[in-house]
Design a protein around this motif. Structure first.
Motif, PDB file in Angstrom:
ATOM      1  N   UNK A   1       0.908  -1.288   0.005  1.00  0.00           N
ATOM      2  CA  UNK A   1       0.126  -0.001   0.075  1.00  0.00           C
ATOM      3  C   UNK A   1       0.969   1.100  -0.068  1.00  0.00           C
ATOM      4  N   UNK A   2       1.943   1.126   0.816  1.00  0.00           N
ATOM      5  CA  UNK A   2       3.028   2.412   0.973  1.00  0.00           C
ATOM      6  C   UNK A   2       3.556   2.574  -0.634  1.00  0.00           C
ATOM      7  N   UNK A   3       4.050   1.454  -1.213  1.00  0.00           N
ATOM      8  CA  UNK A   3       4.621   1.566  -2.604  1.00  0.00           C
ATOM      9  C   UNK A   3       3.514   2.022  -3.674  1.00  0.00           C
ATOM     10  N   UNK A   4       2.423   1.602  -3.489  1.00  0.00           N
ATOM     11  CA  UNK A   4       1.521   2.055  -4.501  1.00  0.00           C
ATOM     12  C   UNK A   4       1.017   3.489  -4.231  1.00  0.00           C
ATOM     13  N   UNK A   5       0.848   3.851  -2.926  1.00  0.00           N
ATOM     14  CA  UNK A   5       0.724   5.458  -2.802  1.00  0.00           C
ATOM     15  C   UNK A   5       1.811   6.356  -3.243  1.00  0.00           C
ATOM     16  N   UNK A   6       3.174   5.666  -3.242  1.00  0.00           N
ATOM     17  CA  UNK A   6       4.385   6.427  -3.358  1.00  0.00           C
ATOM     18  C   UNK A   6       4.367   6.687  -5.026  1.00  0.00           C
ATOM     19  N   UNK A   7       3.932   5.619  -5.886  1.00  0.00           N
ATOM     20  CA  UNK A   7       3.841   5.639  -7.298  1.00  0.00           C
ATOM     21  C   UNK A   7       2.692   6.496  -7.745  1.00  0.00           C
ATOM     22  N   UNK A   8       1.632   6.423  -6.988  1.00  0.00           N
ATOM     23  CA  UNK A   8       0.497   7.444  -7.455  1.00  0.00           C
ATOM     24  C   UNK A   8       0.963   8.935  -7.416  1.00  0.00           C
ATOM     25  N   UNK A   9       1.911   9.106  -6.415  1.00  0.00           N
ATOM     26  CA  UNK A   9       2.173  10.459  -5.892  1.00  0.00           C
ATOM     27  C   UNK A   9       3.368  10.939  -7.017  1.00  0.00           C
ATOM     28  N   UNK A  10       4.131  10.031  -7.705  1.00  0.00           N
ATOM     29  CA  UNK A  10       4.792  10.343  -8.709  1.00  0.00           C
ATOM     30  C   UNK A  10       4.052  10.509 -10.028  1.00  0.00           C
ATOM     31  N   UNK A  11       2.860  10.289 -10.095  1.00  0.00           N
ATOM     32  CA  UNK A  11       1.842  10.424 -11.127  1.00  0.00           C
ATOM     33  C   UNK A  11       1.945   9.379 -11.961  1.00  0.00           C
ATOM     34  N   UNK A  12       1.696   8.332 -11.367  1.00  0.00           N
ATOM     35  CA  UNK A  12       1.830   6.948 -12.396  1.00  0.00           C
ATOM     36  C   UNK A  12       0.570   6.062 -12.250  1.00  0.00           C
ATOM     37  N   UNK A  13      -0.422   6.778 -11.478  1.00  0.00           N
ATOM     38  CA  UNK A  13      -1.767   6.044 -11.004  1.00  0.00           C
ATOM     39  C   UNK A  13      -2.885   5.994 -11.894  1.00  0.00           C
ATOM     40  N   UNK A  14      -2.829   6.736 -13.155  1.00  0.00           N
ATOM     41  CA  UNK A  14      -3.759   6.861 -14.083  1.00  0.00           C
ATOM     42  C   UNK A  14      -4.342   5.554 -14.512  1.00  0.00           C
ATOM     43  N   UNK A  15      -3.405   4.679 -14.705  1.00  0.00           N
ATOM     44  CA  UNK A  15      -3.893   3.116 -15.063  1.00  0.00           C
ATOM     45  C   UNK A  15      -3.308   2.139 -14.215  1.00  0.00           C
ATOM     46  N   UNK A  16      -4.064   1.896 -13.000  1.00  0.00           N
ATOM     47  CA  UNK A  16      -3.734   1.217 -11.826  1.00  0.00           C
ATOM     48  C   UNK A  16      -3.453  -0.327 -12.502  1.00  0.00           C
ATOM     49  N   UNK A  17      -4.250  -0.706 -13.096  1.00  0.00           N
ATOM     50  CA  UNK A  17      -4.063  -2.171 -13.614  1.00  0.00           C
ATOM     51  C   UNK A  17      -2.926  -2.173 -14.250  1.00  0.00           C
TER      52      UNK A  17
END
Length: 350
Positions: free
Chosen positions: A307-323
């Motif tokens: 969950x922490x790693x996912x939140x980190x990647x989202x903060x980097x702007x990589x969360x528009x396509x989670x799958x």
């Protein structure tokens, strides 16, 4: 086809063209006569007459339909197996078959909603840097054809789910109703668009439970709710940065959000998911069919780190396509395997 005489009835047309000064003229004085043979239709006419008949059977249409069905998104429907897996019933053949059929019904209904959404969003998708290549937005599949396919898939899923279990049919009907509300109204409303999309994941989790007739833990629903909100908010935050000034043209609700608001929702969702999971994993140890309290508790660690790693990647702007993010990031995959192993050992181990 368009009220013109058939090509075969028009042999030729004589067109008198004025002669060009300074150019030698033929024996007939005053004008040149050019003969245009129309006994054969032009290539463009022949191509047009056959294009409509071949469109649905063409490879481009079939590939476009498969792309619009979003097979990559079917990975989300694995969540249907979560409740049966947590209840420890997937080793039973009948329960496993019922759970897999429920997954198949959600693959059908979710693909149907993608066809519907793409037909409604065709205009806005054309201004998106990547979604403009979607088959409906690009014109490979016509809008009305996409809507017919979408309704057919949703109807098939609803009928199949109702035959499997009437409660599953009820969950699918509620899912379809929510998707209709989202497609026509809620996706344009801030906050409600987040909760509408997140509810789809929660309904998947409930569907698995009602399909195999197992009870649902309160903590399980909390984890599913906050985990879903985490993914949806991360997707919106990624789109916010990716689309820039064109965000409002693609998704109206994005214009109303601010990055700080989306980050605050992301933090709340992450906290709720991890706290709920910890309490859920600890509560499993007191139930008779869970054989190893130790492994249930060990599973908390990879879940927390993931969950922490996912939140980190989202903060980097990589969360528009989670799958795609989950499938592309090797560390998330390793953490997922570690969590699955620990959790399986806690539930099915002796």
């Amino acid at each position: 086809m368009f009220g013109l005489p058939p090509f075969s009835k028009v042999a030729s047309v004589s067109i008198d063209l004025p002669s060009t000064p300074g150019v030698a003229e033929p024996a007939a004085q005053g004008h040149d006569t050019q003969i245009i043979d129309l006994t054969e239709p032009p290539d463009s006419a022949r191509n047009f007459e056959g294009s409509v008949a071949r469109s649905v059977k063409s490879p481009s249409f079939l590939l476009g339909a498969l792309s619009t069905a979003r097979p990559k998104q079917w990975s989300k429907n694995v969540l249907v197996l979560a409740a049966p897996a947590a209840a420890g019933v997937l080793t039973d053949g009948r329960s496993l078959i019922r759970a897999l059929l429920a997954v198949a019904m959600f693959c059908l209904v979710s693909s149907g909603t993608y066809f519907l959404n793409d037909s409604l969003d065709a205009d806005s998708d054309r201004v998106h840097p990547t979604k403009r290549f979607r088959p409906v937005a690009a014109g490979v599949i016509r809008v009305h054809v996409a809507m017919v396919i979408g309704f057919a898939l949703m109807g098939a899923a609803l009928a199949g789910g109702s035959l499997l279990a009437w409660k599953l049919g009820l969950v699918l009907a509620f899912y379809i109703a929510t998707q209709f509300a989202y497609s026509f109204y809620l996706k344009h409303q801030p906050v409600y668009d987040l909760t509408a999309v997140a509810s789809g994941f929660v309904l998947r989790a409930i569907a698995g439970a009602v399909a195999v007739r197992v009870p649902i833990s309160e903590w399980f629903l909390i984890v599913a709710t906050f985990g879903s909100l985490l993914m949806v908010t991360g997707k919106r935050l990624g789109e916010y940065g990716e689309l820039g000034q064109n965000r409002g043209a693609h998704r109206t609700s994005l214009e109303a959000y601010s990055p700080s608001f989306l980050r605050s929702v992301l933090a709340v969702a992450a906290a709720g998911a991890i706290i709920g999971y910890c309490l859920w994993a600890l509560s499993l140890t007191g139930q008779g069919h869970h054989h190893s309290a130790f492994w249930c508790q060990v599973s908390i660690a990879p879940m927390f780190i993931a969950l922490l790693k996912y939140a980190y990647l989202v903060e980097r702007g990589e969360g528009s396509k989670p799958e795609e993010l989950v499938l592309a990031d090797r560390s998330l995959q390793v953490l997922g395997v570690a969590w699955l192993g620990a959790f399986a050992a806690g539930i099915y181990g002796g």
